[in-house]
Design a protein around this motif. Structure first.
Motif, PDB file in Angstrom:
ATOM      1  N   THR A 225      42.384  22.528  33.896  1.00 33.30           N
ATOM      2  CA  THR A 225      41.968  22.252  35.285  1.00 33.30           C
ATOM      3  C   THR A 225      42.375  20.876  35.788  1.00 33.30           C
ATOM      4  N   LYS A 226      42.882  20.032  34.890  1.00 34.67           N
ATOM      5  CA  LYS A 226      43.217  18.632  35.221  1.00 34.67           C
ATOM      6  C   LYS A 226      41.979  17.834  35.626  1.00 34.67           C
ATOM      7  N   THR A 227      40.802  18.324  35.239  1.00 33.09           N
ATOM      8  CA  THR A 227      39.536  17.640  35.531  1.00 33.09           C
ATOM      9  C   THR A 227      39.108  16.874  34.285  1.00 33.09           C
ATOM     10  N   LEU A 236      32.468  22.977  38.022  1.00 30.60           N
ATOM     11  CA  LEU A 236      33.467  24.020  38.304  1.00 30.60           C
ATOM     12  C   LEU A 236      33.038  25.349  37.683  1.00 30.60           C
ATOM     13  N   SER A 282      42.022  30.421  39.360  1.00 33.23           N
ATOM     14  CA  SER A 282      41.357  29.234  39.920  1.00 33.23           C
ATOM     15  C   SER A 282      40.781  28.376  38.798  1.00 33.23           C
ATOM     16  N   LYS A 283      40.638  27.080  39.088  1.00 35.09           N
ATOM     17  CA  LYS A 283      40.036  26.153  38.112  1.00 35.09           C
ATOM     18  C   LYS A 283      38.624  26.608  37.749  1.00 35.09           C
ATOM     19  N   GLU A 284      37.886  27.069  38.766  1.00 31.23           N
ATOM     20  CA  GLU A 284      36.497  27.488  38.544  1.00 31.23           C
ATOM     21  C   GLU A 284      36.426  28.660  37.570  1.00 31.23           C
ATOM     22  N   ALA A 287      37.360  27.552  34.004  1.00 33.50           N
ATOM     23  CA  ALA A 287      36.283  26.757  33.403  1.00 33.50           C
ATOM     24  C   ALA A 287      35.140  27.665  32.950  1.00 33.50           C
TER      25      ALA A 287
END
Length: 768
Positions: A225-227, A236, A282-284, A287
């Motif tokens: 996610t690059k988070t 997320l 999606s990132k969400e 995650a």
């Protein structure tokens, strides 16, 4: 504004950071024995302090020198006492230097030379701590500290453990801690996973673990996610749909796989769809899928080890948990699935403090803190915050928040009442307000409405102290703030009950040096009731045996009406001090059968209740050949009689009555403190001395009197001997809930085992 204050508020990311630092690091001038636990993002600090506070003392006057009929029975004085307190503070590592500066500026005790340290960050910040505080950092083993801390909170905080129930009215279902906390399994989810079997205070072993843990979630999550922030990654996940990424059973078989007992919605392959789907995820969703994958893996491991070692108590902790709803929900689901509901995932209110508590205990071994019982001080503890990620994302991220826990050392070691039928299933409180929204709103409103009267009473109890009014206003502000917090976060201090609301009020009163606001009222009512004692006994002796039993029970119940803690009664007493003692009486069945060997009587109010209600009843028991143990509060609460006051009252009554006098002299009437300072009664936390007396005397009857002890608590308590629970319901809402009317009587005579309890409930004694 000072430079230091500017520093504190400039870091502010939410309101809690603007708290004055002296409200966070309280009583530093008397602090010693520091410990610190530094994790990847949070610092937890612990220290021991001695707190000077006022206590109300009563001392008997010498009545032998002159005629003292109009003199008070005893004198009341306020004295200073020293209380031992443990402080635990949690904050983000970003504030560590500012916090160390504040501690350095306010630390007075120069005897402290060492600070115990644990956690991965202890090495990183070692030089900074030694430079700022001039204390030598002494590193302690992380796992040993964790276990010591876990044992401490399980032993001393009754509602420490909870199960997490998503979407319930209360997200938390608090569990009563088993009297014997061992053995248990602790699943510590940090960067990896450690599975520890704990068998006793000093016996534990790491029985297993995994390299797939919180660090895996964080690392893979950052790549996907690059988070980079852990809390943002969980945020997320809370918004994602794992079914977009995971391959389910129904995606392979078109529905359930019935012969194997697999439902269609089960995950067949984590991230299974990403191999074949030609689309961006999606990132969400990624995650969420990652969170499920790691949680399910940890959940299955935990179940296997629990089964292997035949353990049903499984606690989860570590930075992966940290009170986050998404992690608690996925772990709970996983454990429930793999054990088919046989094992519950248990989480801890103070999980984040375990390491620093353990490090502190290691440094304080010469004081042997485990020989004492400790109690959470609600006035100085911030409580458990809401876990909903949507309520306050900033709070959820814990950015800038300071979390506090305070524990006060109790004078007496607390244990179970030996006569509880099943201590592991005993629940003191009758109604859990956390799970009953209507009841919660009613009682919070009641306590808010009563606040003016409590403030007035507090000021009136200290007429010679001009600053009392100012302190009383500070009490009002603090308690009102606590009530508002509990309205939005009813789980803050464990299960919310009438008992916890009363105890929080007592803690806040003590915080501002109002140890006994009802002292003068109790003194006046005791003096008045004593004048009628001999007349009451004489009139009872003129009755036949059967009439006397009726009169004794009527007297007990009528006396119990006189309770300044109940608003309906205090309103009547304010307007009519002679409020109808006679009118309140109605006939009830008395106890029949052969005399008991020993009766344990938990007493309630001062004045008419104890002197004209309880003592004639006790006298009758003694005449029947039953020994009596009177258990009263160790410290003041409302107008309840304390052990010190009861000693003086008994001495005076013995001087008037040969039956009481001989019983005291022959040790057939014993006074013991209960270990409680509450208007309610928790039979799992009683003075160890009282428990010893109960065993030695072969107690076979327990009498519990009063609304706080017999209705708000212990209404459903099951004992292994005969018991009598009686009270007058002095609250119209509660009377309605129980199917009666205001001033109805609850009179429960219960016999254990297969004998059916005799219950006479809600007999009206409304004054005419």
């Amino acid at each position: 504004m000072s430079e230091r204050s500017k520093t504190w508020s400039s870091h502010s990311m939410d309101k809690s950071i603007t708290l004055p630092p002296n409200e966070i690091f309280r009583n530093l001038e008397n602090a010693k024995r520091f410990a610190i636990d530094i994790g990847g993002s949070l610092t937890k600090l612990a220290y021991y302090s001695t707190v000077q506070h006022k206590v109300a003392k009563v001392r008997s006057f010498d009545h032998t020198a002159k005629d003292t009929e109009d003199d008070p029975l005893y004198e009341i004085s306020m004295q200073e006492e020293i209380l031992a307190r443990l402080h635990f503070i949690k904050f983000e590592n970003a504030y560590i230097e500012t916090c160390l500066d504040f501690i350095k500026d306010h630390l007075v005790n120069t005897d402290t030379k060492v600070i115990k340290a644990t956690g991965g960050g202890a090495h990183k910040f070692k030089d900074l701590i030694e430079k700022k505080l001039k204390l030598r950092v002494d590193k302690e083993d992380e796992m040993t500290c964790l276990i010591k801390g876990c044992n401490f909170v399980l032993r001393n905080i009754p509602h420490e453990a909870f199960v997490y129930v998503k979407h319930a009215d209360s997200e938390f279902r608090f569990q009563n801690t088993h009297p014997d906390i061992f053995p248990y399994l602790l699943i510590n989810i940090g960067s990896g996973v450690s599975i520890i079997k704990v068998e006793s205070e000093d016996t534990f072993e790491r029985v297993g673990g995994s390299s797939i843990g919180g660090g895996t979630f964080w690392g893979l999550g950052a790549l996907l996610t690059k988070t980079k922030r852990f809390d943002e990654l969980l945020q997320l996940a809370s918004k994602g749909q794992h079914t977009s990424v995971d391959m389910l059973v129904k995606d392979i078989y078109g529905g359930s796989y019935v012969s194997l007992g697999l439902t269609g919605d089960l995950i067949a392959s984590s991230f299974g769809k990403s191999a074949t789907a030609d689309k961006e995820f999606s990132k969400e969703d990624m995650a969420k899928s990652l969170l499920h994958m790691i949680s399910n893996d940890i959940g299955q491991l935990a179940c296997l080890y629990a089964r292997l070692h035949n353990l049903t108590r499984v606690y989860f902790g570590g930075f992966f948990i940290r009170g986050h709803p998404v992690t608690m929900h996925t772990i709970t689901y996983s454990i429930n699935f793999f054990t088919k509901g046989e094992v519950q995932a248990l989480f801890l209110r103070h999980e984040g403090y375990l390491g620093t508590i353990g490090a502190f205990l290691k440094g304080a071994e010469e004081d042997n803190p485990n020989q004492y019982s400790w109690g959470e001080n609600y006035a100085g503890s911030s409580g458990l915050m809401s876990t909903s990620p949507d309520l306050n994302p900033m709070q959820r991220a814990r950015s800038g928040t300071f979390d506090m826990l305070e524990m006060d050392r109790l004078e007496r070691q607390l244990v179970n009442l030996p006569l509880l039928q099943d201590p592991s299933s005993y629940i003191p409180d009758t109604v859990d307000l956390s799970e009953d929204a209507l009841a919660r709103e009613y009682w919070l409103y009641c306590f808010e409405e009563a606040l003016d009267g409590v403030v007035k009473r507090a000021v009136a109890s200290q007429p010679d102290l001009p600053e009392a009014a100012e302190r009383a206003e500070k009490f009002r502000h603090k308690y009102l703030h606590k009530l508002q917090t509990l309205r939005h976060q009813p789980f803050a201090y464990g299960s919310l009950t009438v008992r916890s609301l009363l105890d929080t009020r007592e803690h806040c009163l003590n915080e501002f040096n109002f140890p006994d606001p009802y002292s003068k009222i109790k003194q006046r009512e005791n003096d008045m009731a004593l004048k009628y004692f001999q007349k009451a006994v004489k009139s009872l002796e003129e009755l036949s045996w059967e009439q006397r039993q009726f009169a004794l029970v009527r007297g007990l119940l009528a006396g119990n009406v006189f309770d300044w803690g109940a608003k309906a009664v205090s309103d009547v007493l304010e307007s009519d001090p002679e409020f109808g003692f006679e009118q309140a009486k109605r006939q009830l069945e008395g106890m029949k059968g052969p005399p008991h060997k020993c009766a344990l009587f938990f007493v309630d109010n001062s004045g008419i209740d104890i002197i004209l209600g309880v003592f004639p009843f006790v006298r009758e028991l003694l005449c029947r050949g039953t020994e009596v143990v009177l258990a009263s509060n160790s410290s003041p609460a409302l107008n309840d009689v304390t052990n010190n006051e009861l000693q003086i009252l008994t001495e005076r009554i013995a001087a008037m009555d040969p039956v009481i006098q001989s019983a005291v002299k022959e040790d057939r009437l014993t006074l013991v403190q209960s270990g409680s300072s509450s208007p309610c009664l928790d039979l799992s936390r009683l003075d160890k001395v009282l428990a010893g007396v109960v065993r030695e005397r072969h107690t076979d009857l327990v009498i519990i009197e009063g609304m706080g002890r017999a209705i708000h608590t212990n209404y459903y308590a099951l004992l292994s001997c005969e018991s009598l629970k009686m009270a007058v319901i002095k609250n119209s809402w509660l009377a309605d809930r129980l199917g009666g009317k205001l001033f109805s009587v609850v009179f429960k005579y219960e016999v254990p085992l297969d004998k059916k309890p005799t219950t006479l409930d809600h007999v009206p004694v409304t004054p005419s």
